[in-house]
Design a protein around this motif. Structure first.
Motif, mmCIF file in Angstrom:
data_model
loop_
_atom_site.group_PDB
_atom_site.id
_atom_site.type_symbol
_atom_site.label_atom_id
_atom_site.label_comp_id
_atom_site.label_asym_id
_atom_site.label_seq_id
_atom_site.Cartn_x
_atom_site.Cartn_y
_atom_site.Cartn_z
ATOM 1 N N LYS A 183 61.738 119.778 28.761
ATOM 2 C CA LYS A 183 61.989 120.394 27.597
ATOM 3 C C LYS A 183 62.409 121.883 27.795
ATOM 4 O O LYS A 183 63.154 122.270 27.030
ATOM 5 N N ASP A 184 61.341 122.715 28.548
ATOM 6 C CA ASP A 184 61.789 124.107 28.933
ATOM 7 C C ASP A 184 63.086 124.306 29.480
ATOM 8 O O ASP A 184 63.840 125.221 28.819
ATOM 9 N N ALA A 185 63.645 123.603 30.423
ATOM 10 C CA ALA A 185 64.864 123.509 31.133
ATOM 11 C C ALA A 185 65.720 123.435 30.294
ATOM 12 O O ALA A 185 66.985 123.988 29.977
ATOM 13 N N SER A 186 65.720 122.463 29.123
ATOM 14 C CA SER A 186 66.755 122.007 28.097
ATOM 15 C C SER A 186 66.914 123.068 27.114
ATOM 16 O O SER A 186 67.982 123.420 26.836
ATOM 17 N N LYS A 187 65.790 123.677 26.782
ATOM 18 C CA LYS A 187 66.058 124.904 25.751
ATOM 19 C C LYS A 187 66.705 126.061 26.500
ATOM 20 O O LYS A 187 67.368 126.970 26.090
ATOM 21 N N SER A 188 66.409 126.401 27.681
ATOM 22 C CA SER A 188 67.121 127.427 28.425
ATOM 23 C C SER A 188 68.364 127.179 28.507
ATOM 24 O O SER A 188 69.369 128.047 28.403
ATOM 25 N N LEU A 189 68.887 125.963 28.797
ATOM 26 C CA LEU A 189 70.037 125.758 28.855
ATOM 27 C C LEU A 189 70.951 125.691 27.597
ATOM 28 O O LEU A 189 72.126 126.372 27.400
ATOM 29 N N GLU A 190 70.232 125.236 26.554
ATOM 30 C CA GLU A 190 70.744 125.539 25.118
ATOM 31 C C GLU A 190 70.973 126.827 24.518
ATOM 32 O O GLU A 190 71.974 127.227 24.469
ATOM 33 N N ARG A 191 70.154 127.718 25.104
ATOM 34 C CA ARG A 191 70.188 129.237 24.959
ATOM 35 C C ARG A 191 71.333 129.913 25.549
ATOM 36 O O ARG A 191 72.097 130.770 25.281
ATOM 37 N N ALA A 192 71.296 129.378 26.628
ATOM 38 C CA ALA A 192 72.552 129.856 27.849
ATOM 39 C C ALA A 192 73.725 129.834 27.289
ATOM 40 O O ALA A 192 74.415 130.435 27.235
ATOM 41 N N THR A 193 74.079 128.534 26.768
ATOM 42 C CA THR A 193 75.403 127.972 26.176
ATOM 43 C C THR A 193 75.845 128.575 24.895
ATOM 44 O O THR A 193 76.838 128.865 24.576
ATOM 45 N N GLN A 194 74.669 129.319 24.252
ATOM 46 C CA GLN A 194 74.868 129.811 22.944
ATOM 47 C C GLN A 194 75.432 131.314 22.874
ATOM 48 O O GLN A 194 75.897 132.031 22.112
ATOM 49 N N LEU A 195 75.239 131.828 24.182
ATOM 50 C CA LEU A 195 75.558 133.284 24.453
ATOM 51 C C LEU A 195 76.900 133.522 24.473
ATOM 52 O O LEU A 195 77.690 132.831 24.750
#
Length: 195
Positions: A183-195
Protein backbone atom coordinates in the motif's frame (compact mmCIF):
# COMPACT_ATOMS: atom_id res chain seq x y z
CA UNK A 1 29.78 3.02 -24.17
CA UNK A 2 31.19 3.87 -20.75
CA UNK A 3 33.80 1.57 -19.24
CA UNK A 4 35.51 1.91 -15.89
CA UNK A 5 39.11 3.08 -15.63
CA UNK A 6 40.06 -0.39 -14.44
CA UNK A 7 38.73 -1.98 -17.64
CA UNK A 8 40.45 0.66 -19.75
CA UNK A 9 43.79 0.07 -17.98
CA UNK A 10 43.40 -3.67 -18.48
CA UNK A 11 42.76 -3.09 -22.16
CA UNK A 12 45.78 -0.80 -22.46
CA UNK A 13 47.94 -3.54 -20.93
CA UNK A 14 46.48 -5.99 -23.43
CA UNK A 15 47.37 -3.58 -26.25
CA UNK A 16 51.04 -3.42 -25.17
CA UNK A 17 53.17 -5.75 -27.35
CA UNK A 18 55.69 -5.93 -24.49
CA UNK A 19 53.08 -7.53 -22.23
CA UNK A 20 51.24 -9.62 -24.83
CA UNK A 21 52.84 -10.67 -28.08
CA UNK A 22 50.59 -11.31 -31.09
CA UNK A 23 50.14 -15.00 -30.29
CA UNK A 24 49.37 -14.39 -26.59
CA UNK A 25 46.91 -11.64 -27.55
CA UNK A 26 45.06 -13.94 -29.95
CA UNK A 27 44.93 -16.71 -27.34
CA UNK A 28 43.62 -14.41 -24.61
CA UNK A 29 41.03 -12.93 -26.95
CA UNK A 30 39.72 -16.39 -27.90
CA UNK A 31 39.75 -17.40 -24.23
CA UNK A 32 37.64 -14.35 -23.34
CA UNK A 33 35.04 -15.20 -25.98
CA UNK A 34 35.10 -18.88 -25.02
CA UNK A 35 34.63 -18.16 -21.32
CA UNK A 36 31.58 -16.02 -22.11
CA UNK A 37 29.94 -18.23 -24.70
CA UNK A 38 30.80 -21.74 -23.57
CA UNK A 39 29.12 -22.86 -20.35
CA UNK A 40 31.64 -25.70 -20.08
CA UNK A 41 34.65 -23.34 -20.22
CA UNK A 42 36.75 -23.10 -17.12
CA UNK A 43 39.97 -21.45 -16.02
CA UNK A 44 41.93 -23.99 -18.05
CA UNK A 45 41.47 -21.69 -21.06
CA UNK A 46 44.13 -19.46 -19.49
CA UNK A 47 46.52 -22.38 -18.90
CA UNK A 48 47.79 -22.46 -22.47
CA UNK A 49 51.59 -22.98 -22.63
CA UNK A 50 52.03 -19.78 -24.67
CA UNK A 51 50.50 -17.77 -21.81
CA UNK A 52 52.70 -19.21 -19.05
CA UNK A 53 55.29 -16.40 -19.30
CA UNK A 54 52.66 -13.79 -18.36
CA UNK A 55 52.05 -12.99 -14.69
CA UNK A 56 48.77 -14.78 -13.72
CA UNK A 57 47.41 -11.65 -12.03
CA UNK A 58 47.97 -9.56 -15.17
CA UNK A 59 46.55 -12.37 -17.31
CA UNK A 60 43.31 -12.56 -15.30
CA UNK A 61 43.07 -8.77 -15.11
CA UNK A 62 43.33 -8.43 -18.89
CA UNK A 63 40.99 -11.39 -19.41
CA UNK A 64 38.36 -9.70 -17.22
CA UNK A 65 38.83 -6.40 -19.08
CA UNK A 66 38.42 -8.13 -22.45
CA UNK A 67 35.34 -10.04 -21.30
CA UNK A 68 33.79 -6.85 -19.90
CA UNK A 69 34.37 -4.96 -23.13
CA UNK A 70 33.00 -7.85 -25.21
CA UNK A 71 29.81 -7.90 -23.12
CA UNK A 72 29.39 -4.13 -23.31
CA UNK A 73 29.95 -4.17 -27.05
CA UNK A 74 27.34 -6.93 -27.42
CA UNK A 75 24.92 -5.09 -25.16
CA UNK A 76 25.18 -1.96 -27.33
CA UNK A 77 25.27 -3.95 -30.59
CA UNK A 78 28.51 -2.23 -31.50
CA UNK A 79 29.64 -2.16 -35.09
CA UNK A 80 33.20 -2.33 -36.44
CA UNK A 81 33.74 1.45 -36.37
CA UNK A 82 32.65 1.70 -32.73
CA UNK A 83 34.94 -1.17 -31.77
CA UNK A 84 37.85 0.32 -33.72
CA UNK A 85 37.45 3.75 -32.14
CA UNK A 86 37.62 2.40 -28.60
CA UNK A 87 40.51 0.06 -29.41
CA UNK A 88 42.46 2.91 -31.02
CA UNK A 89 41.90 5.00 -27.87
CA UNK A 90 43.43 2.13 -25.89
CA UNK A 91 46.52 2.19 -28.16
CA UNK A 92 45.81 -1.04 -30.08
CA UNK A 93 47.71 -1.40 -33.35
CA UNK A 94 45.93 -2.11 -36.67
CA UNK A 95 46.65 -5.86 -36.58
CA UNK A 96 45.13 -6.30 -33.12
CA UNK A 97 42.11 -4.17 -34.00
CA UNK A 98 41.46 -6.32 -37.08
CA UNK A 99 41.85 -9.52 -35.07
CA UNK A 100 39.48 -8.26 -32.37
CA UNK A 101 36.85 -7.10 -34.88
CA UNK A 102 37.05 -10.39 -36.80
CA UNK A 103 36.69 -12.46 -33.62
CA UNK A 104 33.80 -10.23 -32.48
CA UNK A 105 31.99 -10.57 -35.81
CA UNK A 106 32.44 -14.35 -35.73
CA UNK A 107 30.85 -14.54 -32.26
CA UNK A 108 28.39 -11.63 -32.48
CA UNK A 109 25.23 -13.70 -33.01
CA UNK A 110 26.06 -16.10 -30.17
CA UNK A 111 26.89 -13.19 -27.88
CA UNK A 112 23.63 -11.38 -28.64
CA UNK A 113 21.67 -14.60 -28.07
CA UNK A 114 23.39 -15.03 -24.71
CA UNK A 115 22.59 -11.47 -23.68
CA UNK A 116 18.96 -11.80 -24.80
CA UNK A 117 18.56 -14.96 -22.71
CA UNK A 118 19.65 -13.07 -19.60
CA UNK A 119 16.90 -10.49 -19.99
CA UNK A 120 16.59 -6.85 -19.14
CA UNK A 121 13.44 -6.48 -17.11
CA UNK A 122 11.94 -7.80 -13.92
CA UNK A 123 8.97 -10.15 -14.07
CA UNK A 124 5.49 -8.64 -13.78
CA UNK A 125 2.94 -10.01 -11.31
CA UNK A 126 -0.18 -11.04 -13.22
CA UNK A 127 -2.18 -12.77 -10.50
CA UNK A 128 -2.10 -13.64 -6.81
CA UNK A 129 -3.70 -16.61 -5.15
CA UNK A 130 -3.65 -17.62 -1.50
CA UNK A 131 -5.00 -20.14 0.89
CA UNK A 132 -5.15 -20.40 4.64
CA UNK A 133 -3.31 -23.28 6.24
CA UNK A 134 -3.69 -24.19 9.87
CA UNK A 135 -0.69 -25.92 11.43
CA UNK A 136 -1.73 -28.22 14.24
CA UNK A 137 1.55 -30.05 14.91
CA UNK A 138 5.17 -29.77 13.91
CA UNK A 139 7.10 -32.67 12.44
CA UNK A 140 8.33 -33.37 16.00
CA UNK A 141 4.66 -33.76 17.10
CA UNK A 142 4.61 -30.55 19.15
CA UNK A 143 1.24 -28.85 19.16
CA UNK A 144 1.20 -25.52 17.30
CA UNK A 145 -2.33 -24.31 16.48
CA UNK A 146 -1.02 -21.52 14.26
CA UNK A 147 -2.52 -20.17 11.01
CA UNK A 148 -0.25 -19.61 8.01
CA UNK A 149 -0.93 -18.29 4.55
CA UNK A 150 0.36 -19.90 1.38
CA UNK A 151 0.67 -17.16 -1.24
CA UNK A 152 1.36 -17.82 -4.92
CA UNK A 153 2.33 -15.01 -7.29
CA UNK A 154 1.83 -15.70 -10.97
CA UNK A 155 4.42 -13.70 -12.87
CA UNK A 156 5.11 -13.01 -16.53
CA UNK A 157 8.68 -12.65 -17.70
CA UNK A 158 8.45 -10.40 -20.76
CA UNK A 159 11.93 -11.28 -22.03
CA UNK A 160 11.42 -15.02 -22.23
CA UNK A 161 7.60 -15.16 -22.41
CA UNK A 162 7.56 -17.65 -19.53
CA UNK A 163 5.00 -17.75 -16.72
CA UNK A 164 6.64 -19.09 -13.56
CA UNK A 165 5.05 -19.07 -10.13
CA UNK A 166 6.59 -17.72 -6.95
CA UNK A 167 5.21 -19.32 -3.80
CA UNK A 168 5.87 -18.52 -0.17
CA UNK A 169 4.38 -19.11 3.25
CA UNK A 170 3.89 -16.43 5.89
CA UNK A 171 2.08 -15.89 9.16
CA UNK A 172 -0.57 -13.23 9.83
CA UNK A 173 1.92 -10.53 10.93
CA UNK A 174 4.18 -11.07 7.93
CA UNK A 175 1.23 -10.92 5.55
CA UNK A 176 -0.06 -7.71 7.16
CA UNK A 177 3.46 -6.24 6.87
CA UNK A 178 3.61 -7.19 3.17
CA UNK A 179 0.19 -5.67 2.47
CA UNK A 180 1.17 -2.48 4.33
CA UNK A 181 4.38 -2.13 2.31
CA UNK A 182 2.51 -2.72 -0.94
CA UNK A 183 0.00 0.00 0.00
CA UNK A 184 2.88 2.38 0.80
CA UNK A 185 4.48 1.62 -2.56
CA UNK A 186 1.17 2.18 -4.34
CA UNK A 187 0.68 5.55 -2.62
CA UNK A 188 4.23 6.61 -3.46
CA UNK A 189 3.66 5.70 -7.09
CA UNK A 190 0.40 7.67 -7.18
CA UNK A 191 2.15 10.74 -5.72
CA UNK A 192 5.02 10.44 -8.19
CA UNK A 193 2.65 10.31 -11.17
CA UNK A 194 0.73 13.38 -9.94
CA UNK A 195 3.85 15.61 -10.07
Amino acid sequence: MELSESVQRGFQTLADPGSFDSNAFALLLRAAFQSLLDAQADEAVLDHPDLKHIDPVVLKYCHAAAATYILEAGKHRADKSTLSTFLEDCKFDRERIELFCTEYQNNKNSLESLLESIGRSLPHITDVSWRLEYQIKTNQLHKMYRPAYLVTLNVENTDSQSYPEISFSCNMEQLQDLVGKLKDASKSLERATQL
